[in-house]
Scaffold this active site. Sequence first.
Site, PDB file in Angstrom:
ATOM      1  CG  ASN A 266      11.464  -9.376  -2.001  1.00 48.83           C
ATOM      2  OD1 ASN A 266      12.653  -9.166  -1.822  1.00 48.83           O
ATOM      3  ND2 ASN A 266      11.037 -10.534  -2.447  1.00 48.83           N
TER       4      ASN A 266
ATOM      5  CB  CYS B 202       5.128  -9.494  -4.745  1.00 52.05           C
ATOM      6  SG  CYS B 202       6.129  -9.649  -3.258  1.00 52.05           S
TER       7      CYS B 202
ATOM      8  CB  CYS C  16       3.492 -11.631   1.387  1.00 57.65           C
ATOM      9  SG  CYS C  16       3.258 -10.684   2.912  1.00 57.65           S
ATOM     10  NE  ARG C  17       1.587 -10.323  -3.486  1.00 52.68           N
ATOM     11  CZ  ARG C  17       1.163  -9.285  -4.169  1.00 52.68           C
ATOM     12  NH1 ARG C  17       0.225  -9.464  -5.094  1.00 52.68           N
ATOM     13  NH2 ARG C  17       1.655  -8.089  -3.960  1.00 52.68           N
ATOM     14  CB  SER C  18       8.182 -12.032  -4.833  1.00 52.99           C
ATOM     15  OG  SER C  18       8.651 -11.083  -3.906  1.00 52.99           O
TER      16      SER C  18
ATOM     17  CG  ASP D 261      -0.617  -7.665  -0.965  1.00 50.33           C
ATOM     18  OD1 ASP D 261      -0.150  -8.479  -0.148  1.00 50.33           O
ATOM     19  OD2 ASP D 261      -0.306  -6.467  -1.010  1.00 50.33           O
TER      20      ASP D 261
END
Length: 165
Positions: free
Chosen positions: A19, A16, A21-23, A135
């Site tokens: 690195n 993401c 939050c999402r990934s 995001d």
Amino acid sequence: MMKTKAEEKVSILFICLGNICRSPAAHAVMQHLVDERGWGNLYLIDSAGIGGWHVGQLPDKRMRECGRQRGYNVNHHARQFDASRDFDCFDKIVVMDEENYRNITSQAPNETARKKVIRMADFFTQHPSATCVPDPYYGGTEDFNFALDLIEDGCEGILKALSNH
Ligand code: 4NP
């Protein structure tokens, strides 16, 4: 170094922007799915960010907490994507949105590397109208939980696709 087929793990890198939050959430969810199936020795999971702003940091507190409430340990330390190594080291590079896709594919040294880059959204089954994992960084708790809903859906789909052999 050559590896025998039996020693090879399927390696998956989640990407993401930051690195944090999402990934790292996808990393934790996929590790959980693999571990609960007893497949920890068959898969190598990692995550990285396009930007380097948060390198070394633990994930965003909000994602750590939302993940914890669902039983995930979201504790990766952020690192930046490194095209000179990561295209070689990973079999699949999973991006969260189109901006990620454009950025990472633009760094691919060749067609083989470019084809490793896949979109999380292509594996959603419970969210057919969603086209990316948005995001949540500037959002609220509901945005973090929605990102986790999508990530759980996508990770299930990816693991199903990869283990269908
Ligand atoms: P992520 O969210 O890509 O899901 O980790 C973000 C985190 C930080 C930033 C952007 C996105 N940032 O600009 O610092």
